[in-house]
Design a protein around this motif. Structure first.
Motif, PDB file in Angstrom:
ATOM      1  N   ILE A  99       0.838  -1.200   0.000  1.00  0.00           N
ATOM      2  CA  ILE A  99       0.000   0.000   0.000  1.00  0.00           C
ATOM      3  C   ILE A  99       0.874   1.251   0.000  1.00  0.00           C
ATOM      4  N   LEU A 100       0.621   2.142  -0.949  1.00  0.00           N
ATOM      5  CA  LEU A 100       1.372   3.386  -1.033  1.00  0.00           C
ATOM      6  C   LEU A 100       0.564   4.579  -0.524  1.00  0.00           C
ATOM      7  N   ARG A 101      -0.734   4.498  -0.605  1.00  0.00           N
ATOM      8  CA  ARG A 101      -1.570   5.595  -0.119  1.00  0.00           C
ATOM      9  C   ARG A 101      -2.902   5.059   0.347  1.00  0.00           C
ATOM     10  N   MET A 102      -3.472   5.749   1.283  1.00  0.00           N
ATOM     11  CA  MET A 102      -4.794   5.401   1.799  1.00  0.00           C
ATOM     12  C   MET A 102      -5.629   6.671   1.843  1.00  0.00           C
ATOM     13  N   CYS A 153     -13.046   3.689   3.669  1.00  0.00           N
ATOM     14  CA  CYS A 153     -11.598   3.706   3.604  1.00  0.00           C
ATOM     15  C   CYS A 153     -11.178   3.031   2.300  1.00  0.00           C
ATOM     16  N   ALA A 154     -10.117   3.536   1.693  1.00  0.00           N
ATOM     17  CA  ALA A 154      -9.617   2.966   0.450  1.00  0.00           C
ATOM     18  C   ALA A 154      -8.097   2.919   0.478  1.00  0.00           C
ATOM     19  N   ALA A 155      -7.539   1.982  -0.252  1.00  0.00           N
ATOM     20  CA  ALA A 155      -6.088   1.838  -0.319  1.00  0.00           C
ATOM     21  C   ALA A 155      -5.661   1.603  -1.760  1.00  0.00           C
ATOM     22  N   TYR A 195      -8.274   3.716  -6.617  1.00  0.00           N
ATOM     23  CA  TYR A 195      -7.931   2.934  -5.435  1.00  0.00           C
ATOM     24  C   TYR A 195      -8.298   1.475  -5.674  1.00  0.00           C
ATOM     25  N   ASP A 196      -7.435   0.566  -5.201  1.00  0.00           N
ATOM     26  CA  ASP A 196      -7.607  -0.854  -5.492  1.00  0.00           C
ATOM     27  C   ASP A 196      -8.507  -1.561  -4.495  1.00  0.00           C
TER      28      ASP A 196
END
Length: 117
Positions: A30-33, A95-97, A105-106
């Protein structure tokens, strides 16, 4: 990657609330949330984003100054602190990642409901 939100509920206007999002699985990818919200009958809206590297945060203009996104030291839990709640904050918060620095977002959580009266 699995995301589980918590911390939602009913709260009075003017008070504060902190939402949590716990990530599990291949969290090292994960690079960003981010947090999004969707009010009844409206489209999903971006709220805030944080890079897991801790390099920066970004907020939608509509929440700037009242919302704070942060993460724990393990970088597997992201928080959204909402200050001075207003009825317009009533929504399902998701929430998303993402495993990429930009773009869609995946992974998504199931959401946690916030109701402000």
């Amino acid at each position: 990657v699995q995301l589980v939100e918590s911390g939602g509920g009913s709260e009075q206007a003017g008070r504060s609330l902190t939402l949590s999002c716990a990530a599990s699985g291949y969290t090292s990818t994960i690079l960003r949330m981010a947090w999004f919200r969707q009010a009844s009958g409206k489209e999903r809206q971006f709220v805030a984003r944080i890079y897991t590297s801790g390099d920066g945060t970004w907020y939608d203009d509509s929440v700037q100054g009242r919302f704070t996104i942060s993460q724990d030291t393990s970088k597997t839990t992201v928080f959204l602190h909402i200050a001075s709640l207003i009825p317009e904050d009533t929504a399902m918060y998701y929430c998303a990642a993402s495993t990429a620095w930009q773009g869609d977002y995946d992974y998504w959580g199931q959401g946690t409901q916030v109701t402000v009266s």
